[in-house]
Design an enzyme around this catalytic site. Structure first.
Site, mmCIF file in Angstrom:
data_model
loop_
_atom_site.group_PDB
_atom_site.id
_atom_site.type_symbol
_atom_site.label_atom_id
_atom_site.label_comp_id
_atom_site.label_asym_id
_atom_site.label_seq_id
_atom_site.Cartn_x
_atom_site.Cartn_y
_atom_site.Cartn_z
ATOM 1 C CD GLU A 192 15.708 -8.826 -28.239
ATOM 2 O OE1 GLU A 192 14.918 -7.640 -28.246
ATOM 3 O OE2 GLU A 192 15.261 -9.627 -28.264
ATOM 4 C CG HIS A 215 8.976 -8.665 -31.576
ATOM 5 N ND1 HIS A 215 7.556 -9.010 -31.706
ATOM 6 C CD2 HIS A 215 9.379 -9.078 -30.542
ATOM 7 C CE1 HIS A 215 7.299 -9.778 -30.460
ATOM 8 N NE2 HIS A 215 8.437 -9.788 -29.774
ATOM 9 C CG ASP A 240 13.026 -9.928 -31.523
ATOM 10 O OD1 ASP A 240 13.426 -10.748 -30.688
ATOM 11 O OD2 ASP A 240 12.707 -8.817 -30.998
ATOM 12 C CD GLU A 284 13.496 -14.095 -29.188
ATOM 13 O OE1 GLU A 284 13.463 -12.851 -28.690
ATOM 14 O OE2 GLU A 284 12.542 -14.705 -29.101
ATOM 15 C CG HIS A 286 13.359 -5.170 -25.427
ATOM 16 N ND1 HIS A 286 12.109 -5.072 -25.520
ATOM 17 C CD2 HIS A 286 13.270 -6.783 -25.550
ATOM 18 C CE1 HIS A 286 11.175 -5.825 -25.905
ATOM 19 N NE2 HIS A 286 12.065 -7.050 -25.769
HETATM 20 O O1 G3P Z 1 14.332 -11.600 -26.099
HETATM 21 C C1 G3P Z 1 13.937 -11.030 -24.838
HETATM 22 C C2 G3P Z 1 12.540 -10.459 -24.973
HETATM 23 O O2 G3P Z 1 12.650 -9.716 -26.098
HETATM 24 C C3 G3P Z 1 11.730 -11.605 -25.086
HETATM 25 O O3 G3P Z 1 10.360 -10.856 -25.473
HETATM 26 O O4 G3P Z 1 8.683 -10.733 -27.491
HETATM 27 O O5 G3P Z 1 10.258 -8.782 -26.918
HETATM 28 O O6 G3P Z 1 11.027 -10.801 -28.133
HETATM 29 P P1 G3P Z 1 10.082 -10.297 -27.001
HETATM 30 CA CA CA Z 2 13.392 -10.639 -28.122
#
Ligand code: G3P
Ligand code: CA
Length: 305
Positions: free
Chosen positions: A57, A72, A59, A150, A30
């Site tokens: 991951e 993010h 963002d 994302e 993450h």
């Molecule tokens: O994308 C999974 C998780 O990352 C969603 O929450 O706010 O950390 O992007 P966030």
């Molecule tokens: Ca995310």
């Protein structure tokens, strides 16, 4: 005459093959290994690879000049020194009745963002880390893990002439990462909280699996889960949604959808004695297929007490 019922019985007894996007219980780092290094820096992504993540991951945000970067928040002030470098370049936004200054990433060019330090806020030893572009993330991760980008806060681009889904499709094409001839060494799964964005990706036949993120469990009954069959391939709920309603996993699996809850971190493992035990409960008792964790090194490959 008896052959058909026997074949049907055999078919029902056959285990369902795992979906090709998750050949095993899957460890998604993450924001990189974000428990140990500043989120969404190449240092965090590198550490995630060293710790054995299956996917890393990202963002994604879009700069003023239309470049995909890994960030993010929609704004830069939490994870960079933008307030020092560009003190007057803020926008004032109404935040619960109070005006607050924010430095929106979409108001800055890539060249400006590259002047920022994205590491010191986390620990002075990471001073000099930069906000990476999506292209730089691909260059680092390609062939070593999958990527799980994302499309973050798509709503902020409305009225800003940004076609987020198209930008992502073009980037994936540039790197040969979607469609039937995509690089198998770098699988991609896209994710979004935006139901509209998920539907646009499906309408575009984006050519990679899409995960719909779910923040709140209210209203998510079996029919609503099933309604996403054929539009997305995975549901990614906040972990408490699965904990409160373990049937969510069966509903998703019955609809042919995998389940990837978020976020598992050593800093907050709830009622579990450790984050490894918490992750093991979700993977091996509740039956989720994958999960997002800040601690990819602690991902349990089997049940943990
Ligand atoms: O994308 C999974 C998780 O990352 C969603 O929450 O706010 O950390 O992007 P966030
Ligand atoms: Ca995310």
């Amino acid at each position: 005459m008896r052959l058909v019922p026997i074949l049907l019985l055999a078919a029902t007894l056959m285990p369902t093959p795992p979906p090709s996007h998750y050949p095993r219980k899957t460890n998604v780092a993450h924001r990189g290994a974000s428990a140990y290094a500043p989120e969404h820096t190449l240092a965090a992504y590198r550490m995630a690879l060293e710790q054995g993540a299956d996917f890393v991951e990202q963002d994604l945000a879009v700069t003023k000049d239309g470049v995909l970067i890994c960030l993010h928040d929609p704004s830069l002030e939490r994870t960079t020194n933008v307030e020092e470098v560009f003190p007057s370049r803020f926008t004032e936004v109404d935040f619960g009745g109070r005006l607050r200054r924010t430095w929106l990433a979409n108001d800055f060019t890539l060249a400006e963002i590259k002047q920022l330090d994205a590491g010191s806020w986390f620990d002075p030893k990471f001073r000099g880390e930069r906000v990476p572009t999506f292209d730089e993330a691909v260059a680092l991760i390609r062939g070593r893990a999958g990527m799980f980008p994302e499309l973050k806060t798509p709503e902020i681009y409305e009225g800003r002439d940004v076609r987020f889904e198209e930008l992502v499709a073009v980037a994936l094409d540039r790197h040969g990462l979607r469609g039937p001839r995509a690089d198998p060494g770098t699988p991609i799964i896209l994710q979004t909280f935006g139901e509209g964005s998920a539907r646009r990706l499906a309408a575009m036949k984006i050519g990679v699996p899409v995960a719909l993120l779910i923040e709140r469990g209210e209203g998510w009954d079996e029919a609503r889960v099933r309604s996403w069959q054929g539009i997305v391939q995975d549901l990614a709920p906040a972990k408490r949604i699965v904990l409160d309603n373990p049937a969510f996993v069966r509903w998703a699996h019955d609809a042919g959808l995998t389940v990837t809850p978020y976020t598992f971190r050593s800093a907050d493992s709830g009622r579990f004695p450790s984050v490894a035990a918490e992750m093991a409960h979700f993977l091996y008792t509740l039956g989720v297929d994958a999960l997002f964790t800040d601690n990819p090194d602690l991902f349990p490959r089997r049940s943990v007490r």
